[in-house]
Design a protein around this motif. Structure first.
Motif, mmCIF file in Angstrom:
data_model
loop_
_atom_site.group_PDB
_atom_site.id
_atom_site.type_symbol
_atom_site.label_atom_id
_atom_site.label_comp_id
_atom_site.label_asym_id
_atom_site.label_seq_id
_atom_site.Cartn_x
_atom_site.Cartn_y
_atom_site.Cartn_z
ATOM 1 N N TYR A 1 -13.312 35.444 92.093
ATOM 2 C CA TYR A 1 -13.684 34.055 92.391
ATOM 3 C C TYR A 1 -15.153 33.971 92.777
ATOM 4 N N TYR A 2 -15.613 34.869 93.629
ATOM 5 C CA TYR A 2 -16.998 34.808 94.090
ATOM 6 C C TYR A 2 -17.982 35.159 92.971
ATOM 7 N N ILE A 3 -17.607 36.071 92.090
ATOM 8 C CA ILE A 3 -18.481 36.377 90.956
ATOM 9 C C ILE A 3 -18.552 35.170 90.023
ATOM 10 N N TYR A 4 -17.397 34.559 89.761
ATOM 11 C CA TYR A 4 -17.357 33.359 88.934
ATOM 12 C C TYR A 4 -18.186 32.243 89.582
ATOM 13 N N PHE A 5 -18.034 32.072 90.888
ATOM 14 C CA PHE A 5 -18.793 31.084 91.659
ATOM 15 C C PHE A 5 -20.291 31.342 91.520
ATOM 16 N N LEU A 6 -20.684 32.587 91.599
ATOM 17 C CA LEU A 6 -22.089 32.969 91.455
ATOM 18 C C LEU A 6 -22.632 32.517 90.102
ATOM 19 N N LEU A 7 -21.854 32.724 89.061
ATOM 20 C CA LEU A 7 -22.291 32.325 87.727
ATOM 21 C C LEU A 7 -22.339 30.806 87.572
ATOM 22 N N VAL B 1 -23.893 40.439 85.201
ATOM 23 C CA VAL B 1 -22.881 39.817 86.062
ATOM 24 C C VAL B 1 -21.670 39.368 85.244
ATOM 25 N N PRO B 2 -21.832 38.764 84.060
ATOM 26 C CA PRO B 2 -20.636 38.419 83.277
ATOM 27 C C PRO B 2 -19.796 39.644 82.906
ATOM 28 N N GLU B 3 -20.451 40.747 82.595
ATOM 29 C CA GLU B 3 -19.726 41.976 82.277
ATOM 30 C C GLU B 3 -18.985 42.516 83.496
ATOM 31 N N ILE B 4 -19.627 42.430 84.653
ATOM 32 C CA ILE B 4 -18.973 42.864 85.893
ATOM 33 C C ILE B 4 -17.719 42.039 86.132
ATOM 34 N N LEU B 5 -17.809 40.741 85.936
ATOM 35 C CA LEU B 5 -16.637 39.872 86.088
ATOM 36 C C LEU B 5 -15.542 40.269 85.110
ATOM 37 N N HIS B 6 -15.902 40.520 83.869
ATOM 38 C CA HIS B 6 -14.925 40.911 82.846
ATOM 39 C C HIS B 6 -14.197 42.198 83.242
ATOM 40 N N TYR B 7 -14.946 43.227 83.588
ATOM 41 C CA TYR B 7 -14.322 44.510 83.918
ATOM 42 C C TYR B 7 -13.553 44.451 85.233
ATOM 43 N N HIS B 8 -14.006 43.654 86.153
ATOM 44 C CA HIS B 8 -13.265 43.490 87.402
ATOM 45 C C HIS B 8 -11.919 42.832 87.123
ATOM 46 N N THR B 9 -11.902 41.859 86.218
ATOM 47 C CA THR B 9 -10.658 41.196 85.834
ATOM 48 C C THR B 9 -9.707 42.194 85.180
ATOM 49 N N LEU B 10 -10.227 43.021 84.280
ATOM 50 C CA LEU B 10 -9.388 44.043 83.646
ATOM 51 C C LEU B 10 -8.810 45.013 84.683
ATOM 52 N N PHE B 11 -9.633 45.415 85.649
ATOM 53 C CA PHE B 11 -9.167 46.321 86.699
ATOM 54 C C PHE B 11 -8.080 45.671 87.543
ATOM 55 N N LYS C 1 -26.208 30.589 88.426
ATOM 56 C CA LYS C 1 -26.836 30.922 87.143
ATOM 57 C C LYS C 1 -26.914 29.704 86.222
ATOM 58 N N THR C 2 -25.825 29.011 86.037
ATOM 59 C CA THR C 2 -25.812 27.872 85.124
ATOM 60 C C THR C 2 -26.816 26.789 85.530
ATOM 61 N N PRO C 3 -26.852 26.373 86.806
ATOM 62 C CA PRO C 3 -27.868 25.378 87.179
ATOM 63 C C PRO C 3 -29.308 25.874 86.979
ATOM 64 N N LEU C 4 -29.540 27.156 87.220
ATOM 65 C CA LEU C 4 -30.885 27.682 86.988
ATOM 66 C C LEU C 4 -31.237 27.647 85.505
ATOM 67 N N VAL D 1 -34.165 34.546 85.337
ATOM 68 C CA VAL D 1 -32.733 34.260 85.500
ATOM 69 C C VAL D 1 -31.913 35.402 84.897
ATOM 70 N N GLU D 2 -32.320 35.870 83.722
ATOM 71 C CA GLU D 2 -31.619 36.984 83.080
ATOM 72 C C GLU D 2 -31.707 38.242 83.941
ATOM 73 N N THR D 3 -32.848 38.487 84.532
ATOM 74 C CA THR D 3 -33.006 39.652 85.407
ATOM 75 C C THR D 3 -32.113 39.536 86.643
ATOM 76 N N LEU D 4 -32.082 38.362 87.257
ATOM 77 C CA LEU D 4 -31.265 38.158 88.460
ATOM 78 C C LEU D 4 -29.781 38.330 88.201
ATOM 79 N N PHE D 5 -29.318 37.876 87.045
ATOM 80 C CA PHE D 5 -27.885 37.869 86.757
ATOM 81 C C PHE D 5 -27.511 38.883 85.674
#
Length: 80
Positions: free
Chosen positions: A7-13, A40-50, A17-20, A33-37
Motif C-alpha cells: 500500500y505504501y509503495i503504491y501510495f508513493l507512486l 519503484v514499480p519493479e519493487i512493488l511488483h516483486y513485493h506483490t509476488l512475494f 511520482k504521478t503528480p511530479l 523524477v526517474e532517478t527518485l523513483f
C-alpha cells in the motif's frame, strides 16, 4: 503486514511520482523524477509476488517449510 508495505509503495507512486510527472510547469525534470523513483514499480511488483507466494506457503505450512525458501524462490531470478 506485507500488504501495508505494498500500500505504501503504491501510495508513493500515486501520490508523489504521478503528480511530479504531470505537473505543469514541471516541478522537477523528468530525469530527476526517474532517478527518485528508479525501480519503484519493479519493487512493488516483486513485493506483490512475494506476498502471494508467502500467503500460499503459510496456507500449506508444514514443519519443513521455511520463509527463506519462499524468499529465494521469489527473488533468485530477479536481476537488479
Amino acid at each position: 503486514m506485507l500488504w501495508n508495505v505494498e500500500y505504501y509503495i503504491y501510495f508513493l507512486l500515486q501520490d508523489y511520482k504521478t503528480p511530479l510527472e504531470d505537473s505543469n510547469p514541471p516541478i522537477l525534470s523528468s530525469n530527476k523524477v526517474e532517478t527518485l523513483f528508479h525501480r519503484v514499480p519493479e519493487i512493488l511488483h516483486y513485493h506483490t509476488l512475494f506476498r502471494i507466494a508467502l500467503s500460499e506457503a503459510i496456507s500449506n505450512w508444514d514443519r519443513d517449510e521455511a520463509i527463506g525458501d519462499v524468499f529465494v524462490a521469489t527473488f533468485s531470478k530477479v536481476i537488479f
